[in-house]
Every structure is written in C-alpha cells, then in structure tokens.
Design a protein around this motif. Sequence first.
Motif, PDB file in Angstrom:
ATOM      1  N   LEU A   1     -12.028 -13.893   9.234  1.00 10.50           N
ATOM      2  CA  LEU A   1     -11.205 -12.866   9.270  1.00 10.50           C
ATOM      3  C   LEU A   1     -11.243 -12.542   7.795  1.00 10.50           C
ATOM      4  O   LEU A   1     -10.862 -13.387   6.899  1.00 10.50           O
ATOM      5  CB  LEU A   1      -9.790 -13.212   9.793  1.00 10.50           C
ATOM      6  N   ALA A   2     -11.383 -11.294   7.303  1.00 11.40           N
ATOM      7  CA  ALA A   2     -11.403 -10.924   5.971  1.00 11.40           C
ATOM      8  C   ALA A   2     -10.727  -9.461   5.850  1.00 11.40           C
ATOM      9  O   ALA A   2     -10.958  -8.570   6.405  1.00 11.40           O
ATOM     10  CB  ALA A   2     -12.561 -10.892   5.476  1.00 11.40           C
ATOM     11  N   TYR A   3     -10.035  -9.266   4.882  1.00 15.10           N
ATOM     12  CA  TYR A   3      -9.498  -7.894   4.258  1.00 15.10           C
ATOM     13  C   TYR A   3      -9.533  -8.052   2.726  1.00 15.10           C
ATOM     14  O   TYR A   3      -9.018  -8.784   2.059  1.00 15.10           O
ATOM     15  CB  TYR A   3      -8.318  -7.698   4.675  1.00 15.10           C
ATOM     16  N   THR A   4     -10.360  -6.893   2.112  1.00 18.83           N
ATOM     17  CA  THR A   4     -10.459  -6.397   0.899  1.00 18.83           C
ATOM     18  C   THR A   4     -10.244  -4.936   0.451  1.00 18.83           C
ATOM     19  O   THR A   4     -10.439  -4.167   1.185  1.00 18.83           O
ATOM     20  CB  THR A   4     -12.007  -6.989   0.274  1.00 18.83           C
ATOM     21  N   HIS A   5      -9.654  -4.760  -0.688  1.00 18.99           N
ATOM     22  CA  HIS A   5      -9.580  -3.375  -1.004  1.00 18.99           C
ATOM     23  C   HIS A   5     -10.210  -3.489  -2.646  1.00 18.99           C
ATOM     24  O   HIS A   5     -10.313  -4.100  -3.087  1.00 18.99           O
ATOM     25  CB  HIS A   5      -8.067  -3.313  -1.185  1.00 18.99           C
ATOM     26  N   ASP A   6     -10.496  -2.006  -2.727  1.00 21.92           N
ATOM     27  CA  ASP A   6     -11.039  -1.698  -4.071  1.00 21.92           C
ATOM     28  C   ASP A   6     -10.317  -2.141  -5.161  1.00 21.92           C
ATOM     29  O   ASP A   6      -9.125  -1.738  -5.202  1.00 21.92           O
ATOM     30  CB  ASP A   6     -11.246  -0.141  -4.357  1.00 21.92           C
ATOM     31  N   MET A   7     -10.721  -2.638  -6.003  1.00 19.18           N
ATOM     32  CA  MET A   7     -10.069  -3.210  -7.252  1.00 19.18           C
ATOM     33  C   MET A   7     -10.060  -2.318  -8.473  1.00 19.18           C
ATOM     34  O   MET A   7      -9.161  -2.412  -9.239  1.00 19.18           O
ATOM     35  CB  MET A   7     -10.754  -4.755  -7.734  1.00 19.18           C
ATOM     36  N   PHE A   8     -10.792  -1.378  -8.549  1.00 17.46           N
ATOM     37  CA  PHE A   8     -11.119  -0.701  -9.858  1.00 17.46           C
ATOM     38  C   PHE A   8     -11.017   0.771  -9.644  1.00 17.46           C
ATOM     39  O   PHE A   8     -11.276   1.727 -10.388  1.00 17.46           O
ATOM     40  CB  PHE A   8     -12.399  -1.042 -10.468  1.00 17.46           C
ATOM     41  N   ASN A   9     -10.403   1.221  -8.161  1.00 15.85           N
ATOM     42  CA  ASN A   9      -9.888   2.887  -8.063  1.00 15.85           C
ATOM     43  C   ASN A   9     -11.058   3.613  -8.011  1.00 15.85           C
ATOM     44  O   ASN A   9     -11.116   4.732  -8.342  1.00 15.85           O
ATOM     45  CB  ASN A   9      -8.887   3.301  -9.077  1.00 15.85           C
ATOM     46  N   VAL A  10     -12.474   3.133  -7.482  1.00 16.29           N
ATOM     47  CA  VAL A  10     -13.522   3.846  -7.502  1.00 16.29           C
ATOM     48  C   VAL A  10     -13.383   4.684  -6.325  1.00 16.29           C
ATOM     49  O   VAL A  10     -13.641   5.887  -6.505  1.00 16.29           O
ATOM     50  CB  VAL A  10     -14.852   2.911  -7.406  1.00 16.29           C
ATOM     51  N   HIS A  11     -13.062   4.101  -5.118  1.00 16.56           N
ATOM     52  CA  HIS A  11     -12.820   5.042  -4.108  1.00 16.56           C
ATOM     53  C   HIS A  11     -11.551   4.528  -3.188  1.00 16.56           C
ATOM     54  O   HIS A  11     -11.008   5.507  -2.538  1.00 16.56           O
ATOM     55  CB  HIS A  11     -14.038   4.816  -2.855  1.00 16.56           C
ATOM     56  N   GLN A  12     -10.723   3.749  -3.743  1.00 27.18           N
ATOM     57  CA  GLN A  12      -9.436   3.365  -3.381  1.00 27.18           C
ATOM     58  C   GLN A  12      -9.468   2.994  -1.902  1.00 27.18           C
ATOM     59  O   GLN A  12      -8.462   3.111  -1.228  1.00 27.18           O
ATOM     60  CB  GLN A  12      -8.456   4.280  -3.540  1.00 27.18           C
ATOM     61  N   GLY A  13     -10.416   2.396  -1.469  1.00 27.42           N
ATOM     62  CA  GLY A  13     -10.685   2.126   0.024  1.00 27.42           C
ATOM     63  C   GLY A  13     -10.673   0.929   0.335  1.00 27.42           C
ATOM     64  O   GLY A  13     -10.259  -0.150  -0.642  1.00 27.42           O
ATOM     65  N   ALA A  14     -10.605   0.248   1.553  1.00 30.80           N
ATOM     66  CA  ALA A  14     -10.490  -1.080   1.908  1.00 30.80           C
ATOM     67  C   ALA A  14     -11.727  -1.511   3.102  1.00 30.80           C
ATOM     68  O   ALA A  14     -12.123  -0.492   3.889  1.00 30.80           O
ATOM     69  CB  ALA A  14      -9.219  -1.178   2.590  1.00 30.80           C
TER      70      ALA A  14
END
Length: 287
Positions: free
Chosen positions: A166-179
């Motif tokens: 199970l994994a959840y990750t988010h954009d770290m550098f505000n390129v698309h601000q997605g997850a």
Amino acid sequence: MYRTLLILLAALSLPSIGVAKEPCVTKDECIEMRNWDLGVAIGWGQKTNPLRDFDDIPVFFIPTVAYYGEHWFFDNGNLGYSLVEQQYFSLNLVTSYSMDRAYFYRWDPSNIFLKRSTQDGVRMLDTPAVINAEPEPVFNSLESRNFTLLGGAEAFIYTPLGVVRLAYTHDMFNVHQGAEAQIKWTYGWHLTRWVFDMSLVLDWKSTNVVDYYYGVRPSENTYWSQHYHADAGWDKGVEMTARYILTDNWDMLFAFRYTQIADEIAASPLLDQDYSSTYFIGAAYRF
C-alpha cells in the motif's frame, strides 16, 4: 541479514520499491545489507506507447543498482527510510517517480537505455483534420511534461498468500501538485530451478497528475484544450515473471506487464489506445 529483491521491477523498469520478507530461494533473490547490489539484464522486449503517433519503446538493456542499510536504502533511483519492520508488517518513507512521463521522453528514468526514434517524442501528422462531429486530434509540438520526484509512505503486509503493498506519494517539487497511490498484491513460488512471480496492481492518479500529463494545452490544440477535462482514475495491471536459475549469477528471464489505462486517462485525445503492455526476454546477471 537479507532483504528479498523482486527482479521484475528492474526487468520492466518500474519505479516501485520491491522489498519483501520472504525466504530466499537462492542467494540471487536477496540483497545483502550494507553491500551494493549491481546487475544487468540483456535481451529484447518492447513497451507499447499509448500516446497518439508516438513510437513503441524497445527494451534491450536494463541496469539495476541497489543498496540497503540498517534503515536507509537506495533502489534504482528511489530513496527510502525504514520506519517499522516487523514479521508481518513494515512501513517505509520513500521517493518514487511517475510512469506517465516515460511515454513522452527518452531519458525519463523509466526509459533508461531505451531507444526512441521520433525527435523529442513528437511526430506530426501530415493528414489534415477531417471535419466531423469533432475535429481530428492533430497537435502542434507538445509542451514539456517536466520530471518530478514523488515522496510519501509505503506499507508491506506479509501473508501466507502473498505480499500486499500500500503506497501513497505526492509531488515534492510542485511540478503538478498531484498525488499517486498503489495497491499491489504479489505472490511468488518456485519449482526446482524455476522461480515465478505474479502481481495484481491498482494505480490511482489524482486529477492534477492526469491533467498535467494527458491534458491538452491551448498551444497544442485549442479545441481539445477546451473539450477534454481531466479527472482522477485507477489504472489496473497484471505483472508476471518466470526465471530459470542457471548459476549463482546468471538467470534466464521472461517478464510481462499489462496495464489497462483508466477510462479518465484513455479519454484524452493524446491517446489512441487504452492499454500499455511490456514484455522482456533475456538473461540477467548479478555482479
């Protein structure tokens, strides 16, 4: 101490971290802690490209580089830190990178050592659009889809019926601000010198991710930039590998992955098919 290496991740150039706590059938299935693990797979394969008028991507040479310490680890470009490690459960902080940009760019980490024949990933159509209910999706040169690292957490649940990730990750550098999120079940078994792995995968992409990679910019096509509206969706996939152990260092390898692309993504006019498949046949060597 050892951690299990899932060689499928390298063979298919997948960005997921493959850590499991299953017994090692042979030493080549494991990474020894505090030692660099280097390998290479050489052979032939292909990853189909669902983007309209983009070439499929040949797969012929795939390196693997990994290091696992007591807590920190590095695996094919991804960094991680182990927070909890129990017999039936583990929790890590991880970085990863998206598979989606790999369809657009030759040097994306998911396409290292893969050849692309079209310049900048774009081949323009020579046929003019036909005026029907909707104009034909013909595009000017596509704008950049920039690289970014995703950061988040992953958990592994170890059961007699396989390993669940199970994994959840988010954009770290505000390129698309997605997850992005993933639910993945993997089951492995062996028969004498044969080792088999099978996985079922659900990959969720947020609206921002889908819009950034598969949305149409006004400069690319004015009509479709107004008429395609991105939404979050789930890709569904299956992965399989079969390995025949020749020596402690050499394996014969067959790997296959099929991804059914989410309807919300397949609706993008940038795509002309709703799936992507990858296969690879060759030999893998561990140094």
